[in-house]
Design a protein around this motif. Structure first.
Motif, mmCIF file in Angstrom:
data_model
loop_
_atom_site.group_PDB
_atom_site.id
_atom_site.type_symbol
_atom_site.label_atom_id
_atom_site.label_comp_id
_atom_site.label_asym_id
_atom_site.label_seq_id
_atom_site.Cartn_x
_atom_site.Cartn_y
_atom_site.Cartn_z
ATOM 1 N N PRO A 1 8.917 4.217 -3.709
ATOM 2 C CA PRO A 1 7.649 3.780 -2.950
ATOM 3 C C PRO A 1 6.854 4.001 -4.523
ATOM 4 O O PRO A 1 5.819 3.293 -5.403
ATOM 5 C CB PRO A 1 7.179 4.636 -1.731
ATOM 6 N N VAL B 1 -4.358 5.405 3.246
ATOM 7 C CA VAL B 1 -4.073 4.231 3.641
ATOM 8 C C VAL B 1 -3.494 4.587 5.242
ATOM 9 O O VAL B 1 -3.530 3.966 6.037
ATOM 10 C CB VAL B 1 -2.760 3.370 2.979
ATOM 11 N N LEU B 2 -2.901 6.128 5.334
ATOM 12 C CA LEU B 2 -2.026 5.471 6.336
ATOM 13 C C LEU B 2 -3.586 5.941 7.375
ATOM 14 O O LEU B 2 -3.342 6.204 8.599
ATOM 15 C CB LEU B 2 -1.627 7.035 6.125
ATOM 16 N N PHE C 1 4.097 9.580 6.147
ATOM 17 C CA PHE C 1 5.058 8.195 5.171
ATOM 18 C C PHE C 1 5.877 9.255 4.780
ATOM 19 O O PHE C 1 5.929 10.976 4.861
ATOM 20 C CB PHE C 1 3.825 8.112 4.052
ATOM 21 N N ILE C 2 7.413 8.645 5.011
ATOM 22 C CA ILE C 2 8.767 9.595 3.919
ATOM 23 C C ILE C 2 9.095 8.168 3.617
ATOM 24 O O ILE C 2 9.143 6.658 3.848
ATOM 25 C CB ILE C 2 9.227 9.518 5.520
ATOM 26 N N PRO C 3 10.431 8.709 2.584
ATOM 27 C CA PRO C 3 10.755 7.775 1.670
ATOM 28 C C PRO C 3 12.148 7.262 2.301
ATOM 29 O O PRO C 3 12.429 6.356 1.918
ATOM 30 C CB PRO C 3 11.189 8.566 0.771
ATOM 31 N N ARG C 4 12.236 7.519 3.028
ATOM 32 C CA ARG C 4 12.983 7.207 4.252
ATOM 33 C C ARG C 4 12.666 6.052 5.482
ATOM 34 O O ARG C 4 10.999 6.154 5.673
ATOM 35 C CB ARG C 4 14.235 8.230 5.387
ATOM 36 N N THR C 5 13.289 5.489 6.505
ATOM 37 C CA THR C 5 13.044 5.705 7.498
ATOM 38 C C THR C 5 13.149 6.657 8.642
ATOM 39 O O THR C 5 12.295 6.260 10.397
ATOM 40 C CB THR C 5 13.048 3.850 7.898
ATOM 41 N N GLU C 6 13.999 7.210 8.978
ATOM 42 C CA GLU C 6 14.049 8.015 9.998
ATOM 43 C C GLU C 6 14.375 9.277 9.065
ATOM 44 O O GLU C 6 14.805 9.546 7.891
ATOM 45 C CB GLU C 6 15.313 7.242 10.713
ATOM 46 N N HIS D 1 0.997 -1.306 -0.149
ATOM 47 C CA HIS D 1 0.358 -0.072 -0.097
ATOM 48 C C HIS D 1 0.888 1.193 0.187
ATOM 49 O O HIS D 1 0.291 2.117 -0.409
ATOM 50 C CB HIS D 1 -1.074 0.012 1.222
ATOM 51 N N PHE D 2 1.830 1.231 0.331
ATOM 52 C CA PHE D 2 3.101 1.756 0.851
ATOM 53 C C PHE D 2 4.106 1.993 -0.747
ATOM 54 O O PHE D 2 5.269 3.333 -0.823
ATOM 55 C CB PHE D 2 3.336 2.441 1.690
ATOM 56 N N ARG E 1 -4.756 3.059 8.802
ATOM 57 C CA ARG E 1 -3.701 2.546 9.514
ATOM 58 C C ARG E 1 -3.966 3.205 11.077
ATOM 59 O O ARG E 1 -3.571 2.466 11.724
ATOM 60 C CB ARG E 1 -2.542 2.235 8.747
ATOM 61 N N ASP F 1 -3.145 8.427 -2.171
ATOM 62 C CA ASP F 1 -3.586 7.543 -2.750
ATOM 63 C C ASP F 1 -3.330 6.750 -0.544
ATOM 64 O O ASP F 1 -3.810 6.150 -0.033
ATOM 65 C CB ASP F 1 -2.681 6.665 -3.354
ATOM 66 N N VAL F 2 -1.350 7.507 -0.996
ATOM 67 C CA VAL F 2 -1.088 7.195 0.433
ATOM 68 C C VAL F 2 -1.982 7.589 2.140
ATOM 69 O O VAL F 2 -2.157 6.967 2.704
ATOM 70 C CB VAL F 2 -0.065 7.261 1.094
ATOM 71 N N TYR G 1 16.796 4.176 -3.506
ATOM 72 C CA TYR G 1 16.286 5.892 -2.678
ATOM 73 C C TYR G 1 16.829 6.566 -3.910
ATOM 74 O O TYR G 1 17.187 7.444 -3.909
ATOM 75 C CB TYR G 1 17.431 5.598 -1.575
ATOM 76 N N THR H 1 19.606 3.894 9.374
ATOM 77 C CA THR H 1 18.014 2.952 9.358
ATOM 78 C C THR H 1 17.519 1.908 8.654
ATOM 79 O O THR H 1 16.710 1.527 8.232
ATOM 80 C CB THR H 1 17.193 3.828 9.844
ATOM 81 N N GLU H 2 18.689 2.906 7.047
ATOM 82 C CA GLU H 2 18.277 2.168 6.169
ATOM 83 C C GLU H 2 18.474 1.160 5.888
ATOM 84 O O GLU H 2 18.795 -0.172 4.907
ATOM 85 C CB GLU H 2 17.406 3.083 4.769
ATOM 86 N N PHE I 1 0.106 9.817 -5.545
ATOM 87 C CA PHE I 1 0.373 9.230 -5.233
ATOM 88 C C PHE I 1 0.317 9.466 -3.747
ATOM 89 O O PHE I 1 -0.020 8.777 -2.073
ATOM 90 C CB PHE I 1 2.107 9.016 -4.878
ATOM 91 N N PHE J 1 16.783 17.617 -8.153
ATOM 92 C CA PHE J 1 17.357 18.013 -6.783
ATOM 93 C C PHE J 1 18.543 18.445 -6.306
ATOM 94 O O PHE J 1 19.368 18.441 -7.045
ATOM 95 C CB PHE J 1 17.433 15.884 -6.069
ATOM 96 N N LYS K 1 8.438 16.985 -5.734
ATOM 97 C CA LYS K 1 9.788 15.721 -6.162
ATOM 98 C C LYS K 1 9.454 14.368 -5.164
ATOM 99 O O LYS K 1 9.878 13.474 -5.330
ATOM 100 C CB LYS K 1 11.243 16.567 -6.420
ATOM 101 N N VAL L 1 17.811 11.760 -1.829
ATOM 102 C CA VAL L 1 18.154 10.463 -0.548
ATOM 103 C C VAL L 1 19.082 9.151 -0.935
ATOM 104 O O VAL L 1 19.307 8.429 -1.289
ATOM 105 C CB VAL L 1 16.640 9.421 -0.508
#
Lengths: 783, 286
Positions: free
Chosen positions: A764, B270-271, B181-186, A640-641, B274, B266-267, A681, A706-707, B263, A694, B257, A701
């Motif tokens: 994503p 879902v967010l 939602f972020i493209p990274r995790t942190e 979903h993401f 959740r 849609d997200v 990324y 953490t990735e 996107f 960018f 960007k 990115v």
């Protein structure tokens, strides 16, 4: 004494200064009277310069192309037939061919003042339509980056062993169009240069963040019209390179010209925005590729048309064709192909020149080929690693000459793959996939196996059109009066730990404490000529040269020691820092003291060459060594993401005899992190006007702590028959296999919902789009 | 540029009222100092409010929780009572920046910086937080959702600043949640953020709900249609699908960007869904 020679995981000698914040980088160099430079850069991708207007009061602080008298353009020519040469002026004079191209340079007492002047300069540019897409760049009637060429192709190459029969009759034939996006290299330290004219030595002294001090010196001397002896290039501590610092920059030329003509030291330090938008670009491959196999998955032929977006100029020294020409020669990978065809185009566009990046061409090749292997496996319903096993070169075939006459030196590729499959637990993952995840994510398993040609020499590079690359290195060693060892090498260490590993090599030969061995590098005045640090060649070539020089030195020490011990030479040996004879032993320090301070104790006919040696080393073959590795990843895709979490990651690597396993692990870990960036990324997109989109690390990115997952590494150590200790170059492999392992795992997860992504990075957005497309397709089939 | 660090609200109001030229309120400074350094703003006066007790205090009472506008993320994250009562708000706060930033960044700053992507704002809106605002005409109250009027714009008048956030009394079987939602995790800025606050009855039927979305419009959105989809339901799949659709329908994002319109839309759905599921699970345990 603990072993500190070959094979010992010795802590890095250089880390002390870095951990205490005492490294000395270009940005730490401050010279009296130094000016800072800032550049006026082109705001458009393609245009004709009408005028560059400088307000009257800034005339003395601003320099344009017409001011730079005597400065030649940068030309990096491929030796291959049909190559079209580009001339990159240090400052643009007639046309601009990319956003960020240098138009003028401004100087000030500090960077802020110089930037204030930049704001006052107005460039009047008549815009031309840009070429931004490598595929349409080859269409007729498109704008031309270099008008005199008549098209936008630097070079076209063609390898064909005859594939038509296989294409016509192969039971399994899979075709895809795969894209690897343009990326930016992002070493922690950007580029930077400080130049000054030394009146006493009549030398231009250039401190620059480079991997290749000697080549930069050659390039500077040529473009500035100076004798080589009038240029000294030093690379101080350099904060990562990855290829970005293996070029001659137009900025370096301009800053050097200013230092000579202003009679003041001049500095330029690149900021991250400059690196991202105007300089550090890499990769960008497009593969139109077909893999043919029989029903069992035995490969019958590989056919590919490969386009590389090389950007506007050919960079010095490795040219605009470095990527594409290598692609053609390494695309068959570690497999046995009976038939092969590959056409390549190095295409010019109005974008930054692409520069060599760790895993040059290989990261893209491994991604493309390994994607195709997985597709064949899926088609014939076999486990992908079984298809790989079916086609890998076996140890019995080693050394092996492949379809394009690559000479693989040694190794057990199937064993490497099997160990990776066992460590990642293929069966366990398959069971897990059948059960499904409680959170609805899709689990995928991917592998990538490759071999990495490293430390290859003249014959290989000239076949790629790159002249001037020798297959040898030299080292100078001096045994000092206090019993220490100075080792001078032409390579440059920018994070590889060579100050440690080369000391380990010297220790291996002479038995001296590695703390008393000092590696001197990164200074053209102090070291033998070298092409520098790139191409995973240092440990094999420079390591070989250090060992050879130490062996020669050892002979001389032994001779003096035998005399002092009054023993026959053949009864003596050098061991643990002593010359030993049946009658007794004498420490190497005493030998040194005798040579330097007590010459009266030496025989009259003593070897007058003393305790200084310069020696060279060449591999037994120009093909170099082939390290290899299998990367395997298990990951979960959120349908979903479109996000990806890497759950498990394994590398089984064979780098031959490891000099320092800890440092090898570091190379693999760092490389794998970069490959994960490529896979998931990192992307530098341009809009249709050729504007880079960018400009900060918020948008571009990079994978962070953490990735990047915990990475489990296993080693095999098959010696290379062609290197001195059996070592193989491994500097780039981490960044090669990782892309394929991760992208294959993503597509293994997505195939469960009928989706596939054919482009890196698998962001994503791309993953969600693929899932949506698959869904729409299913629905349209359903209706 | 003048820097003042008053120790009382009145003093701060007076300094701001008397300022000649542009005045900024400084809490953690994690946004403001960056903007000053980059030359985006050139204040003549900066009033540091970190020495004012009311802005640095968390107080828990029977009728709710008050959080000072300059309380740091780290302080909030270590406050057991707030964590227990408003886990969604605390997790939103803790998503801001790095450990170092957490030692500085504040709820007040995150709100008044007026970024559409601020993480704590959807959580505050979902929690029905009320701002206590100090100014030359005394103090006034306003719901959080009325503060930000557009990117970088607030409804605060000259010399006004936020003193504290008042969170209502926590009802039984209620809970909040925040997801982004972020493209990274942190260490990133939300591409989409969703805050939810729910109250269930004993049968698990949703009595009250608030759904707020960040980064999908010029200001944080309070999605009333989303709340409506949930209220009266057991938060079953049908209700969740309605919520998802309502959340997506409410979005009015930009195409940039960091995320395309499609996107983000849609997200966001879902967010929101959740976040509801997390809040539901928490509410059932309260």
């Amino acid at each position: 004494m603990a072993n500190t020679g070959i094979g010992a995981a010795v802590a890095r000698k250089e880390d002390g200064r870095f951990l205490h914040g005492r490294g000395q980088f270009v940005g730490d160099i401050k010279l009296a009277g130094m000016l800072d430079a800032a550049f006026v850069r082109s705001p458009v991708a393609h245009g004709r310069i009408v005028s560059i207007d400088v307000p009257e009061q800034f005339h003395e602080a601003v320099f344009t192309a017409k001011d730079l008298t005597g400065l030649k353009t940068i030309r990096a020519n491929s030796g291959l037939k049909g190559f079209k040469s580009s001339e990159q002026p240090p400052l643009a004079s007639n046309k601009v061919r990319l956003v960020g191209e240098l138009l003028a340079v401004c100087v000030g007492g500090n960077r802020a003042l110089a930037e204030d002047v930049v704001d006052e300069v107005f460039a009047n540019i008549e815009e031309l339509e840009p070429v931004t897409d490598m595929l349409s760049a080859r269409a007729p009637d498109v704008p031309l980056v270099h008008e005199e060429w008549g098209d936008n192709v630097f070079l076209e190459t063609n390898v064909d062993t005859g594939v038509e029969a296989a294409l016509a009759s192969a039971p399994v034939k899979i075709s895809r169009r795969l894209r690897m996006s343009r990326q930016c290299m992002a070493p922690l330290e950007g580029r930077g240069v400080v130049a000054e004219w030394n009146h006493r030595t009549q030398q231009l002294v250039v401190h620059t963040a480079t991997q290749i001090p000697h080549i930069v010196r050659t390039g500077l001397a040529e473009c500035l019209g100076l004798d080589e002896s009038a240029v000294r290039v030093t690379a101080p501590d350099v904060g990562g390179g990855f290829g970005y610092k293996a070029i001659l920059l137009p900025e370096e030329l301009v800053v050097c010209w200013l230092a000579i003509h202003l009679h003041r030291p001049v500095r330029w330090l690149e900021d991250r925005r400059e690196a991202l938008t105007a300089s550090a670009n890499a990769r960008e491959h497009y593969y139109d590729i077909t893999l043919c196999a029989d029903e069992e998955g035995k490969f019958l032929a590989l056919d590919a048309k490969v386009t590389v977006d090389a950007g506007a100029y050919s960079s010095y020294p490795f040219t605009a064709c470095l990527e594409a020409t290598q692609v053609a020669s390494i695309l068959p990978g570690p497999y046995n192909f009976p038939a092969y065809r590959c056409q390549t185009w190095s295409v010019a566009t109005n974008k930054c020149p692409i520069l060599p990046y760790r895993g040059v061409a290989r990261a893209g090749v491994c991604y493309a080929l390994e994607s195709m292997v997985d597709l064949v496996a899926r088609k014939i319903n076999k486990e992908p690693h079984d298809v790989r096993l079916e086609n890998l070169i076996t140890p019995e075939q080693m050394p092996f000459d492949n379809i394009v006459n690559k000479h693989f030196d040694s190794g057990d590729y199937p064993e490497c793959l099997k160990r990776a499959a066992a460590a990642i637990d293929v069966e366990g993952v398959r069971k897990r996939q059948v059960l499904g995840e409680p959170d609805g994510r899709l689990v995928g398993l991917g592998m990538g196996i490759f071999n990495e040609q490293a430390a290859h020499g003249t014959a290989v590079y000239s076949a790629w059109g790159i002249p001037m690359i020798p297959g040898y290195e030299q080292a100078f060693v001096r045994f000092t009066p206090d019993g220490g060892l100075e080792v001078r090498v032409g390579i440059q260490c920018h994070g590889q730990g060579s100050e440690t590993t080369l000391a380990q090599v010297a220790h291996e030969i002479l038995g001296l404490d590695i703390e008393s061995i000092k590696i001197v590098h990164g200074d053209t005045e102090l070291s033998p000529y070298s092409t520098g640090t790139w191409g995973s060649r240092v440990m094999v070539m420079s390591g070989g040269a250090v060992a050879t020089a130490c062996e020669k030195l050892c002979e001389r020490i032994q001779l003096i020691g035998a005399h002092l011990l009054q023993a026959e030479l053949e009864d003596t040996q050098v061991e643990d820092g002593y010359v030993k004879a049946p009658s007794g032993q004498i420490s190497l320090i005493d030998v040194a003291r005798t040579w330097y301070h007590r010459p009266q104790d030496l025989p009259a006919d003593v070897d007058r060459q003393g305790l200084e040696v310069t020696a060279g080393y060449k591999l037994r073959r120009d093909d170099g060594t082939f390290s290899y590795a299998a990367h395997a990843a298990v990951l979960a895709v959120d349908p979903h993401f479109g996000t990806v979490e890497i759950i498990k990651y394994v590398v089984v690597e064979d780098g031959g005899v490891l000099i320092n396993p800890m440092i090898v692990d570091g190379q693999i870990l760092g490389g794998a992190a970069q490959g994960i960036g490529t896979a998931l990324y990192e992307e530098m997109p341009f809009d249709e006007n050729g504007q880079p989109l960018f400009s900060t690390l918020a948008d571009y990115v990079l994978p962070g702590a953490t990735e990047v997952p915990n990475i489990h590494i296993e080693h095999m150590e098959t010696p290379s028959p062609y290197s001195l200790f059996g070592q193989k170059g491994i500097g780039e492999g981490g960044a090669i296999g990782s892309v394929a392992a991760v992208t294959n795992a993503v597509n293994d997860a997505l195939c469960r919902v009928g989706a596939e992504v054919c482009e890196t990075p698998m962001t994503p957005r791309r993953i969600l789009t693929a899932i949506q497309d698959a869904k729409s397709q299913r629905e349209s089939v359903g209706t | 540029m003048e820097y003042k660090a008053p120790s009382s609200i009145d003093e701060a109001v007076m300094l701001l009222a008397q300022a000649n030229g542009k005045a900024h309120v400084l809490a953690g400074g994690t946004d403001l100092l960056v903007q000053i350094r980059a030359g985006f703003t050139k204040p003549t006066l900066v009033v540091d409010v970190k020495n004012i007790l009311e802005l640095r205090t968390i107080s828990v009472a029977d009728d709710g929780v008050c959080i000072g506008a300059a309380v740091t993320g780290a302080e909030l994250g270590e406050h057991d009572a707030v964590k227990a009562a408003w886990p969604g708000l605390v997790e939103a706060t803790e998503l801001i920046g790095s450990t170092q930033i957490q030692g500085r960044a504040s709820l007040g700053g995150n709100l008044c910086n007026a970024s559409p992507a601020a993480d704590t704002v959807p959580a505050l809106v979902a929690a029905s937080a009320i701002c206590l605002i100090a100014g030359p005409n005394g103090q006034r109250e306003a719901p959080v959702e009325q503060i930000v009027t557009g990117p970088g714009q607030t409804s605060l008048k000259n010399s006004e600043f936020v003193v504290q956030f008042q969170l209502p009394k926590k009802l039984p079987r209620s809970a909040d949640a925040y997801l982004r939602f972020i493209p990274r995790t942190e260490m990133d800025i939300a591409v989409v953020g969703a805050g939810v606050n729910l109250t269930l009855d004993k049968k698990g039927i949703c009595q009250q709900a608030r759904v707020a979305l960040g980064a999908v419009a010029p200001t944080v959105l309070l999605v009333e249609a989303g709340a409506k989809a949930l209220i009266g339901s057991t938060l079953d799949d049908a209700a969740l699908d309605k919520l998802r659709a309502a959340a997506s329908a409410a979005c009015n994002p930009i195409d940039d960007k960091r995320g395309t319109v499609e996107f983000r839309v849609d997200v966001a759905g879902v967010l929101a869904k959740r976040a509801v599921l997390i809040a539901k699970q928490r509410a059932e345990m309260n």
